[in-house]
Design a protein around this motif. Sequence first.
Motif, PDB file in Angstrom:
ATOM      1  N   GLN A   1       0.722  -1.142  -0.152  1.00  0.00           N
ATOM      2  CA  GLN A   1      -0.040  -0.046   0.121  1.00  0.00           C
ATOM      3  C   GLN A   1       0.931   1.226  -0.049  1.00  0.00           C
ATOM      4  O   GLN A   1       0.266   2.369  -0.174  1.00  0.00           O
TER       5      GLN A   1
ATOM      6  N   GLU B   1      -3.361 -10.036   9.765  1.00  0.00           N
ATOM      7  CA  GLU B   1      -4.783 -10.347   9.685  1.00  0.00           C
ATOM      8  C   GLU B   1      -4.844 -11.731   9.346  1.00  0.00           C
ATOM      9  O   GLU B   1      -5.693 -12.083   8.455  1.00  0.00           O
TER      10      GLU B   1
ATOM     11  N   GLU C   1      -2.607  -1.619  14.542  1.00  0.00           N
ATOM     12  CA  GLU C   1      -3.222  -0.637  13.427  1.00  0.00           C
ATOM     13  C   GLU C   1      -4.384  -0.241  14.142  1.00  0.00           C
ATOM     14  O   GLU C   1      -5.142  -0.909  14.976  1.00  0.00           O
TER      15      GLU C   1
ATOM     16  N   SER D   1      -6.919  -0.508   1.452  1.00  0.00           N
ATOM     17  CA  SER D   1      -6.704  -1.754   1.053  1.00  0.00           C
ATOM     18  C   SER D   1      -8.087  -2.163   0.404  1.00  0.00           C
ATOM     19  O   SER D   1      -8.250  -2.567  -0.678  1.00  0.00           O
ATOM     20  N   SER D   2      -9.323  -1.945   1.313  1.00  0.00           N
ATOM     21  CA  SER D   2     -10.604  -2.420   0.670  1.00  0.00           C
ATOM     22  C   SER D   2     -10.885  -1.801  -0.708  1.00  0.00           C
ATOM     23  O   SER D   2     -11.396  -2.423  -1.521  1.00  0.00           O
TER      24      SER D   2
ATOM     25  N   LYS E   1      -9.210   7.868   1.211  1.00  0.00           N
ATOM     26  CA  LYS E   1      -9.590   7.512   2.635  1.00  0.00           C
ATOM     27  C   LYS E   1      -8.187   7.444   3.262  1.00  0.00           C
ATOM     28  O   LYS E   1      -7.379   6.311   3.552  1.00  0.00           O
TER      29      LYS E   1
ATOM     30  N   TYR F   1      -5.722   8.080   6.452  1.00  0.00           N
ATOM     31  CA  TYR F   1      -5.431   7.714   7.913  1.00  0.00           C
ATOM     32  C   TYR F   1      -4.330   8.546   8.391  1.00  0.00           C
ATOM     33  O   TYR F   1      -4.099   8.444   9.773  1.00  0.00           O
TER      34      TYR F   1
HETATM   35  C1  BG6 Z   1      -6.570  -3.709   7.643  1.00  0.00           C
HETATM   36  C2  BG6 Z   1      -5.034  -4.025   6.779  1.00  0.00           C
HETATM   37  O1  BG6 Z   1      -7.425  -4.772   7.255  1.00  0.00           O
HETATM   38  O2  BG6 Z   1      -7.060  -2.739   7.595  1.00  0.00           O
HETATM   39  C3  BG6 Z   1      -4.752  -2.675   6.139  1.00  0.00           C
HETATM   40  O3  BG6 Z   1      -4.301  -4.647   7.471  1.00  0.00           O
HETATM   41  C4  BG6 Z   1      -5.725  -2.067   5.650  1.00  0.00           C
HETATM   42  O4  BG6 Z   1      -3.864  -3.363   5.118  1.00  0.00           O
HETATM   43  C5  BG6 Z   1      -6.522  -1.511   6.983  1.00  0.00           C
HETATM   44  O5  BG6 Z   1      -5.326  -0.715   4.910  1.00  0.00           O
HETATM   45  C6  BG6 Z   1      -7.541  -0.442   6.709  1.00  0.00           C
HETATM   46  O6  BG6 Z   1      -8.560  -0.897   5.836  1.00  0.00           O
HETATM   47  P1  BG6 Z   1      -8.723   0.096   4.510  1.00  0.00           P
HETATM   48  O7  BG6 Z   1      -9.496  -0.939   3.633  1.00  0.00           O
HETATM   49  O8  BG6 Z   1      -9.555   1.136   5.019  1.00  0.00           O
HETATM   50  O9  BG6 Z   1      -7.409   0.456   3.942  1.00  0.00           O
END
Ligand code: BG6
Length: 494
Positions: free
Chosen positions: A18, A202, A391, A446-447, A453, A455
């Motif tokens: 990512q 995960e 995380e 990731s999703s 999106k 963080y």
């Molecule tokens: C976790 C993963 O599932 O959530 C990360 O380990 C992922 O890789 C994170 O980025 C947040 O999810 P998303 O879909 O908001 O990126």
Amino acid sequence: MPTFKKDFLWGGAISAVQAEGAWDQDGRGPVLMDMRSQGSVNEQRKLTYKLKDGTPVKVPYFAGKLPDLPEGAYFSPVEDEIYPSHVGNDFYHRYKEDIALCAEMGFKMFRMSISWPRIFPNGIEESPNQKGLDFYRDVFLELKKYGIEPLVTLEHFDDPLYLITELGGWLNRELVDHFVRYAETVMREYKGLVKYWLTFNEINNSLAILDMIAEASDEVYQESYQKLHHQLLASAIVVEKARTISEDYQIGCMICGLASYPLTCDPKDMITMMKKDQKDLFYCGDVQIRGEYPEFAHRLWAEHNVAIKMEEGDLEQLKRGKVDFCSFSYYCSSCTTDKDVEMDGKGNFSMGAKNPYLEYSAWSWSMDPDGLRYLLNLLYGRYHVPLMVVENGLGAHDTLESDGSIHDDYRIEYLQKHIAAMKEAIHDGVELIAYTPWGCIDLASSSTGEMSKRYGLVYVDRQDDGTGNFDRYKKDSFYWYQKVIESNGENLGG
Ligand code: BG6
């Protein structure tokens, strides 16, 4: 009141696929994620391939079973789509700047992953790719310069594509050997530079998402449990080998932290929750931390006619490969029920009924700091090993102002409340040793694959339409987190 220990490991987290980008540079092999286009909150990411004659095909894909490709077809990017993993946030070229920013915030720990196909491009080679090894050595040396401890995940959603298309992925037991060879290589190579390792990111996701696959058949369950057995075995072998490589090594599991509540006080909802916890939360943790499949596993398997193929010695191997600590991600909680209600509470690899007591993010993930305190107590009570929250965070839209500032008070509030919840858990008696909020430098989701999106505590100028120059900007949360770390979690003021 007990609070964060003085050597508490404050930091942040990213993953190779990512963040790094440079997907086809310096010998890196492709991964499935490289073939997944960008989606959005309303539109699923697509998996793309080309037919024998070059005709592009796009199929919506989240996780689970791959589509069957017609003869001669091959996974490939197609011309008119954006592929987030190809560029990430450009960490591959900017890691020095990023690590300097993390050091400025006072990081003690930096969670990152090694990209397996940078080391073994197809996963099957006899010897590693030197350029890949050099890259991570440089990153670890840079971290060392600032006294930041790396926390390294060996596999974070990026198995070499070849292993999937040619060997059938983790269903094939051969992958155990390939993974172990890769893990052993990097654990030998970086001895003295890395102390903390995580095997699979995960690892429990493959079970949690079964509930999201409409009418998953017994065959799908069989495959998921079988693949997982191979991963759990690989993890255990790596743990055992690591101990012979360095006495200093500390190895942890990494579980998707799904906090669940019964939707109502109907005992049936409570039992639904209990079963969800068993499958989605404890199944993997029990094997990796306690060294054996839990009793309830037999019932889970029987319910879907699952018969895991094991070889002699597998169960003993699991016992010998117990991890030292338990790490997990935590973003949100969800509600469980046996009633037929609309499952509209989305979450991290999970679905649930909406909780009327909680607020939800723009991506419909609940915001629930109490859920973190609850989960910390639940996991510590069950396992009694040190915990790491590796995380956590709020994916949100940010605005870059004309003066280069980003006023992300919503993110500060989210993190503030979650750190306060961790403090409560420590007061409850939980041994928590690290906190590395997710995507500390903005990266691709990731999703959904979206860059929007976000963080991060650091903003990255890269937009969903593919524009932007990857410049970094400090958000308000950057300065706030700096104070949190400086005060060892005492000053949470906004
Ligand atoms: C976790 C993963 O599932 O959530 C990360 O380990 C992922 O890789 C994170 O980025 C947040 O999810 P998303 O879909 O908001 O990126």
